[in-house]
Design an enzyme around this catalytic site. Sequence first.
Site, short mmCIF file in Angstrom:
data_model
loop_
_atom_site.label_atom_id
_atom_site.label_comp_id
_atom_site.label_asym_id
_atom_site.label_seq_id
_atom_site.Cartn_x
_atom_site.Cartn_y
_atom_site.Cartn_z
N ASP A 1 43.36 37.32 55.77
CA ASP A 1 41.89 37.49 55.14
C ASP A 1 41.09 36.23 55.61
O ASP A 1 41.46 35.06 55.02
CB ASP A 1 41.92 37.67 53.71
CG ASP A 1 40.67 37.52 53.04
OD1 ASP A 1 39.56 37.60 53.73
OD2 ASP A 1 40.65 37.62 51.83
N TRP B 1 41.59 35.24 45.62
CA TRP B 1 41.65 36.46 46.59
C TRP B 1 42.94 36.81 46.94
O TRP B 1 43.34 37.80 47.21
CB TRP B 1 40.82 36.10 47.72
CG TRP B 1 39.25 35.87 47.30
CD1 TRP B 1 38.66 34.61 47.40
CD2 TRP B 1 38.56 36.83 46.68
NE1 TRP B 1 37.42 35.03 46.89
CE2 TRP B 1 37.30 36.14 46.47
CE3 TRP B 1 38.56 38.21 46.50
CZ2 TRP B 1 36.02 37.01 45.86
CZ3 TRP B 1 37.50 38.74 45.33
CH2 TRP B 1 36.29 38.14 45.24
N LYS C 1 29.91 36.26 53.89
CA LYS C 1 30.23 34.74 54.08
C LYS C 1 29.78 34.07 55.09
O LYS C 1 28.66 33.02 55.07
CB LYS C 1 31.66 34.42 53.58
CG LYS C 1 32.39 35.21 52.75
CD LYS C 1 31.75 34.87 51.47
CE LYS C 1 32.48 35.72 50.29
NZ LYS C 1 33.69 36.15 50.22
C1 LIG Z 1 34.52 37.03 49.19
C2 LIG Z 1 35.79 37.08 49.36
C3 LIG Z 1 36.67 38.39 49.28
C4 LIG Z 1 36.00 39.53 48.79
O1 LIG Z 1 35.08 40.27 49.52
P1 LIG Z 1 34.33 41.66 49.02
O2 LIG Z 1 33.53 42.04 50.40
O3 LIG Z 1 33.31 41.21 47.99
O4 LIG Z 1 35.34 42.49 48.74
C5 LIG Z 1 37.90 38.42 49.53
N1 LIG Z 1 38.67 37.12 50.28
C6 LIG Z 1 38.01 35.93 50.42
C7 LIG Z 1 38.69 35.04 51.08
C8 LIG Z 1 36.64 36.23 50.12
O5 LIG Z 1 35.82 34.86 50.21
#
Ligand SMILES: *Cc1c(COP(=O)(O)O)cnc(C)c1O
Length: 360
Positions: free
Chosen positions: A172, A102, A196
């Site tokens: 993030d 990511w 998540k």
């Molecule tokens: C799942 C995830 C993403 C991407 O998320 P989307 O909502 O599908 O764009 C980005 N960063 C991390 C750490 C993730 O776990």
Amino acid sequence: MPRSFNFSAGPSVLPVAALERAQRELLDWAGTGTSVMEASHRGKDYEAVHNEAISLMKELIGLPDNYQVLFLQGGASQQFAVVPMNFLSPGQTADYINTGTWAKKAIAEAKLFGTVNVAWGGDKGNATQIPKQADLSLTPGARYVHVTSNNTIEGTQFHAFPDTKGVPIVCDMSSDFLWAPFDPKPFALIYAGAQKNIGPAGVTAVIIRNDLLETAKTDIPTIFKYGTHAKENSLYNTPPCFAIYMVRNVLAVVKETGGLSAMKAYNEKKAGMIYETIDAKPDFFRSPVDRDARSMMNIVFRLPSEELEEKFVAEGKKLKMMGLKGHRSVGGIRVSVYNSCPMEAAEAVTSFMKEFAKAN
Ligand SMILES: *Cc1c(COP(=O)(O)O)cnc(C)c1O
């Protein structure tokens, strides 16, 4: 109980109480004779839900007044682009810590707007470790430092954040947002896709500090300006009302359960029993990541062969355990035990692991 043991990495398990509340309120919500999906986002009933979701998040974190909570669309992936679109210009440098898949995607987007210094992890990204302070090559006076707090695919997590000497931290937190109490003050911007740890897909939580917000670029499209959404309380255009409603339901459950410190104890217990099971049989289970980098959310491990890994996933399925397969890019097994994953699920998977090791 018809519910599966859900270990999916995202979208992922939600609290039964939050789902039941949605079920109860589906046809007649707040005495309106309609569902939240069918109501105007300009109405006072929706606004109450919207503001409750925001205030619950502020309360759970203990967020100082100089931060705003936004609910945006486009997922965390859109934030990869929107962060540098707002804050990075040609000639400026942003530091990115490359802890995996990511982070790498975030780096690719930032390169479209300015200079990226990969402060750790190289082009490929380090999949098994988390850097210590001394490992980082940070740029003095960088525009910001980007960190991925939990690496969903690799199964690593920051347990202490870098000291960036006053450079704003952008984080993030998609896959460990609100997993435990944390000090928000070092962060200038936090983003997290809800699916998540805090709700369903369709909404991304953003927390932004006013001093960073004030420095945003103005020559970008209105819809991508953080300032637009901050000024309009995330009601500039139609928000994802139902997803935000579900975030409200989930955060209300977290609060009732005792808030983030209770969450932390619960999560450590779940992850602890699974890691203990891995460590107890080192000739059968192998954790590919450094011990001090282990994620409390996504527990990644390997079995002696890919055949056994396939068998593990298939037998797990028969026991109503879903989402055990590792990400397609890395293989192996991944057990995601987010906030809403019940203790019984962690207990069930540890017993299954022990029995599977014995039998194979
Ligand atoms: C799942 C995830 C993403 C991407 O998320 P989307 O909502 O599908 O764009 C980005 N960063 C991390 C750490 C993730 O776990």
